[in-house]
Design an enzyme around this catalytic site. Structure first.
Site, PDB file in Angstrom:
ATOM      1  N   TYR A 477      76.645 -19.675  59.996  1.00 15.16           N
ATOM      2  CA  TYR A 477      76.952 -20.648  58.943  1.00 15.16           C
ATOM      3  C   TYR A 477      76.757 -20.034  57.551  1.00 15.16           C
ATOM      4  O   TYR A 477      77.692 -19.860  56.813  1.00 15.16           O
ATOM      5  CB  TYR A 477      76.093 -21.905  59.116  1.00 15.16           C
ATOM      6  CG  TYR A 477      76.469 -23.011  58.165  1.00 15.16           C
ATOM      7  CD1 TYR A 477      77.590 -23.791  58.409  1.00 15.16           C
ATOM      8  CD2 TYR A 477      75.708 -23.280  57.031  1.00 15.16           C
ATOM      9  CE1 TYR A 477      77.959 -24.816  57.531  1.00 15.16           C
ATOM     10  CE2 TYR A 477      76.062 -24.301  56.158  1.00 15.16           C
ATOM     11  CZ  TYR A 477      77.181 -25.066  56.404  1.00 15.16           C
ATOM     12  OH  TYR A 477      77.541 -26.070  55.540  1.00 15.16           O
ATOM     13  N   SER A 557      83.170 -25.581  58.794  1.00 13.71           N
ATOM     14  CA  SER A 557      82.939 -26.021  57.423  1.00 13.71           C
ATOM     15  C   SER A 557      82.679 -24.803  56.524  1.00 13.71           C
ATOM     16  O   SER A 557      83.564 -23.952  56.390  1.00 13.71           O
ATOM     17  CB  SER A 557      81.773 -27.018  57.386  1.00 13.71           C
ATOM     18  OG  SER A 557      81.735 -27.704  56.175  1.00 13.71           O
ATOM     19  N   ASP A 640      89.538 -35.803  58.295  1.00 14.65           N
ATOM     20  CA  ASP A 640      88.432 -35.088  57.662  1.00 14.65           C
ATOM     21  C   ASP A 640      88.514 -35.310  56.154  1.00 14.65           C
ATOM     22  O   ASP A 640      89.354 -34.732  55.465  1.00 14.65           O
ATOM     23  CB  ASP A 640      88.504 -33.590  57.986  1.00 14.65           C
ATOM     24  CG  ASP A 640      87.237 -32.845  57.560  1.00 14.65           C
ATOM     25  OD1 ASP A 640      86.476 -33.383  56.727  1.00 14.65           O
ATOM     26  OD2 ASP A 640      87.018 -31.733  58.057  1.00 14.65           O
ATOM     27  N   HIS A 675      85.177 -34.774  60.113  1.00 16.53           N
ATOM     28  CA  HIS A 675      84.563 -33.461  59.913  1.00 16.53           C
ATOM     29  C   HIS A 675      83.737 -33.017  61.117  1.00 16.53           C
ATOM     30  O   HIS A 675      83.280 -31.888  61.172  1.00 16.53           O
ATOM     31  CB  HIS A 675      83.691 -33.499  58.654  1.00 16.53           C
ATOM     32  CG  HIS A 675      83.341 -32.145  58.121  1.00 16.53           C
ATOM     33  ND1 HIS A 675      84.290 -31.221  57.770  1.00 16.53           N
ATOM     34  CD2 HIS A 675      82.137 -31.557  57.884  1.00 16.53           C
ATOM     35  CE1 HIS A 675      83.693 -30.114  57.330  1.00 16.53           C
ATOM     36  NE2 HIS A 675      82.393 -30.297  57.399  1.00 16.53           N
TER      37      HIS A 675
END
Length: 707
Positions: A477, A557, A640, A675
């Site tokens: 991430y 993301s 989203d 999302h």
């Protein structure tokens, strides 16, 4: 306007180097190009696929349909796709519970019998038989409307719950009496990024934005958050504005009450990092809202109080976090006194039974300590293994609390914890078909480009042969101060039981080593994150865990940005890429929904010439040049409204155009999904099936050969 037409040619080899029959493929849909140019500090930047930002336009909807048709045609031909789907359904089909919590005379908990679309909220009195309190599966026929949060009055007689339709961040709020589940008042609409904080049984505080009226409500900017008070029995249109709005504009406003309901605590911020803090003494009618912290340079929040004594968690002048106390009469930082000082490990804090629980991160794994309210350490809590522990929250009068422990090879297990004795007992153990004794997880430290040591946990079957041929998924991430800690994934069993390797590095930009680690991966230092990721991949290859022919990268993301930027910079290093719901256009991300709030981490193209040039260089959408790219399955969702699907639409279009190698470039667009939160079990299993099938197919690996 121009268009391009690219044939999809797929040549795949099996792990044993025997040629598989090539898949029959459809050509990519022709994607028109428009002559849209924006000038930044004298540099003209073409944006030929900007028309895809209009998600309501007929030509965009047509493009989505055609792209999904190509993707599903390809995936449907993978011979073991059905076997993977059946295996995932079997693995998923076990009872899943949440930790229980008490409200009034009832104990509440969530349960999913196995393959239910959404978990059901149950309640019981003492050891009595549980009954259904709320069943989100009844909210919609297709299971895509989810329960997005619930808050009870202090006496437990009233509850306000939020629902999300199709995964949207825009929520509805419904109030009911818990005794008979009868509705109270009208449904509140258009609530976004909000908690619900009850004030007695009179009403509650909530936050929202003015819903965009022009253009796409999905992509429209949400700039000014407002804190309202809703009095039961009144119309939402008459709700009182408490904080925010045009006079005190903030992009994010949150509110909560202390457990005794004496203080209203308000957090205000314009970015996702740091916040102002405000306080109102509700025991004094007409009291003013007092500013506690007047800037957004640190994280700060009230976690408890005893009378006028406030317990405040902060990383102000303490990058790893600390707990301080102060009297509410003079709550500003100059009067703070350390209760639990900063240490070398990152701290988060919760309270239960009149005790403080300090949850430390030590190399991205949990270490829990219990303190009394005077700051005296009472004990370190013994955990089952090295992994992640979360929970330790309960009301002050409770004698026990619950926590969940998990790791990459330890399925989530709920423990009941006796606060007085420190004894933990198993409350609910996951019934998933997985034998931890057959697998191992180990943490290594590798060296990034600039010499920084970065931790990574590598998980695989015991006795795996390090021959460079193991299918490997590298997930990360690296942003927004988010901690990536060990957690069990049912889906990952498919990889592990087929001899695969799952690797997770803790990149800079995250919060695993505090605010300094976070800062090292922001703005003009964002390249550190990509370098850390590339170095993790190189470590796995150099140590023969895998090779570039068997290495896939994955992230969602901000992690989708990570995958997109990394594959653009080092396309030869990876065989497969999974950029999910990614932030792909770094020059325009701040023009949609709450994207402007991400500027603390990213900076914006409007900040300065230097910032623009830095973003322009790594922005995945802009960085793609004609090259041989990995097989790529882009994933996004039509609802989203956090990272709008236009990011993925534009990236996939350019990648299809610039792909000069034989590997496929596909985009999978989920309908009635957002999302990530609130998706139905069927949607999750379907997406995970396609991910593993696509990965194995493009690595030439045949899973479940004996099935």
């Amino acid at each position: 306007m121009k268009s391009f037409y690219a044939p999809l040619v797929v040549l795949l080899l099996s792990a044993a180097a025997h040629a598989q029959a090539p898949l029959k493929t459809l050509p990519y849909p022709p994607t028109k190009k428009v002559d849209t140019v924006t000038t930044y500090f004298g540099t003209k930047v073409a944006d030929p696929f900007r028309w895809l930002e209009n998600d309501q336009a007929a030509d965009t909807k047509s493009w989505v349909q055609e792209e999904n048709k190509v993707t599903q045609h390809y995936l449907a031909q993978i011979p073991y796709r059905d076997a993977i789907h059946k295996r995932l359904e079997t693995l998923w089909n076990y009872e899943k519970y949440s930790a229980p919590f008490k409200e009034g005379k009832y104990t509440y908990f969530s349960k999913n019998t196995g393959l239910q679309s959404q978990s059901v909220l149950y309640r019981q009195v003492g050891a009595g038989a549980p009954e259904v309190f709320l069943d989100p599966n009844s909210f919609s026929k297709d299971g895509t409307t989810s329960l997005a949060g619930i808050n009870f009055t202090k006496d437990g007689s009233l509850a306000a719950y939020q629902i999300s339709e199709g995964g949207s961040d825009w929520r509805k709020v419904i109030v009911l009496k818990t005794a008979d589940k009868s509705l109270v008042g009208d449904t509140l609409k258009d609530v976004k990024f909000s908690g619900l904080a009850w004030k007695g049984n009179d009403g509650f505080y909530y936050s929202s934005y003015d819903k965009p009226k022009a253009g796409s409500q999905l992509a429209g900017k949400t700039q000014i958050h407002k804190l309202f008070y809703h009095k039961l029995g009144t119309q939402q249109s008459t709700d009182k504005l408490v904080f925010g709005g045009e006079k005190t504009p903030r992009r994010y406003i949150g509110a909560g009450l202390t457990e005794d309901e004496r203080f209203l605590v308000i957090s205000g911020a314009n970015t996702t990092s740091g916040n102002e803090l405000y306080l109102q003494d509700l025991s004094k009618p007409g009291s003013a809202i007092v500013q506690v912290v007047d800037n957004e340079k640190s994280e700060v929040n009230v976690v408890d109080n005893v009378g006028s004594k406030l317990y405040i968690f902060t990383n102000l002048n303490a990058p790893n976090g600390k707990l301080v106390t102060v009297d509410a009469a003079s709550p500003q930082p100059a009067n703070w006194k350390d209760l639990i000082p900063e240490t070398k490990n990152v701290l988060s804090v919760s309270t239960a039974g009149g005790k403080i629980f300090a949850n430390y991160l030590k190399d991205a794994t949990s270490l829990i300590e219990q303190y009394d309210l005077s700051g005296k350490k009472e004990r370190s809590i013994a955990l089952p293994s090295v992994g992640s522990a979360g929970g330790f929250g309960a009301k002050r009068e409770e004698k026990e609390t619950y926590y969940t422990f998990t790791s990459y090879i330890y399925p989530p297990t709920i423990f009941k914890y006796d606060i007085a004795t420190g004894k933990s007992t198993v409350y609910k153990k996951a019934g998933v078909q997985f034998d931890p004794s057959k697998y191992e997880s180990k943490q290594v430290f590798y060296t990034s480009k600039d010499g920084t040591k970065v931790p990574m946990i590598i998980t695989h079957k015991k006795g795996v042969v390090l021959n460079g041929k193991n299918p490997t998924l590298l997930y990360a991430y690296g942003g927004f101060n988010v901690n990536i800690t060990p957690g069990f994934s049912t889906s990952n069993i498919v990889l592990l039981e087929n001899g695969g390797i799952y690797a997770v590095p803790n990149l800079r930009g995250g919060g695993e080593y505090g605010e300094k680690w976070h800062e090292a991966g922001t703005k003009l230092r964002k390249q550190n994150v990509f370098d850390d990721y590339i170095a993790a991949a190189e470590y796995l290859v150099q140590n023969n865990y895998t090779s570039k022919d068997y290495l896939a990268i994955s992230g969602g993301s901000n992690g989708g940005l990570l995958v997109g930027a990394t594959m653009a910079q080092r396309p030869e290093l990876f065989k497969v890429a999974f950029p999910a719901v990614g932030v792909m256009d770094m020059l325009r991300y701040n023009q949609f929904t709450a994207g402007a709030g991400w500027a603390y981490d990213y900076g914006t193209a409007q900040d300065s010439k230097e910032m623009f040039e830095y973003l322009y260089k790594y922005s995945p959408y802009h960085a793609l040049q004609p090259a041989s790219y990995p097989a790529t399955l882009v994933t996004t969702a039509d609802h989203d409204d956090r990272v709008v699907p236009a990011h993925s639409f534009k990236f996939a279009s350019r990648l299809q155009e610039t792909q000069k190698g034989p590997a496929p470039v596909l985009i999978r667009i989920e309908t009635k999904a957002g999302h990530g939160a609130g998706r139905s079990t069927a949607q999750i299993i379907s997406e995970q099936t396609d991910k593993w099938a696509f990965m194995f197919q493009n690595m030439g690996v045949t899973p479940y050969q004996n099935n």
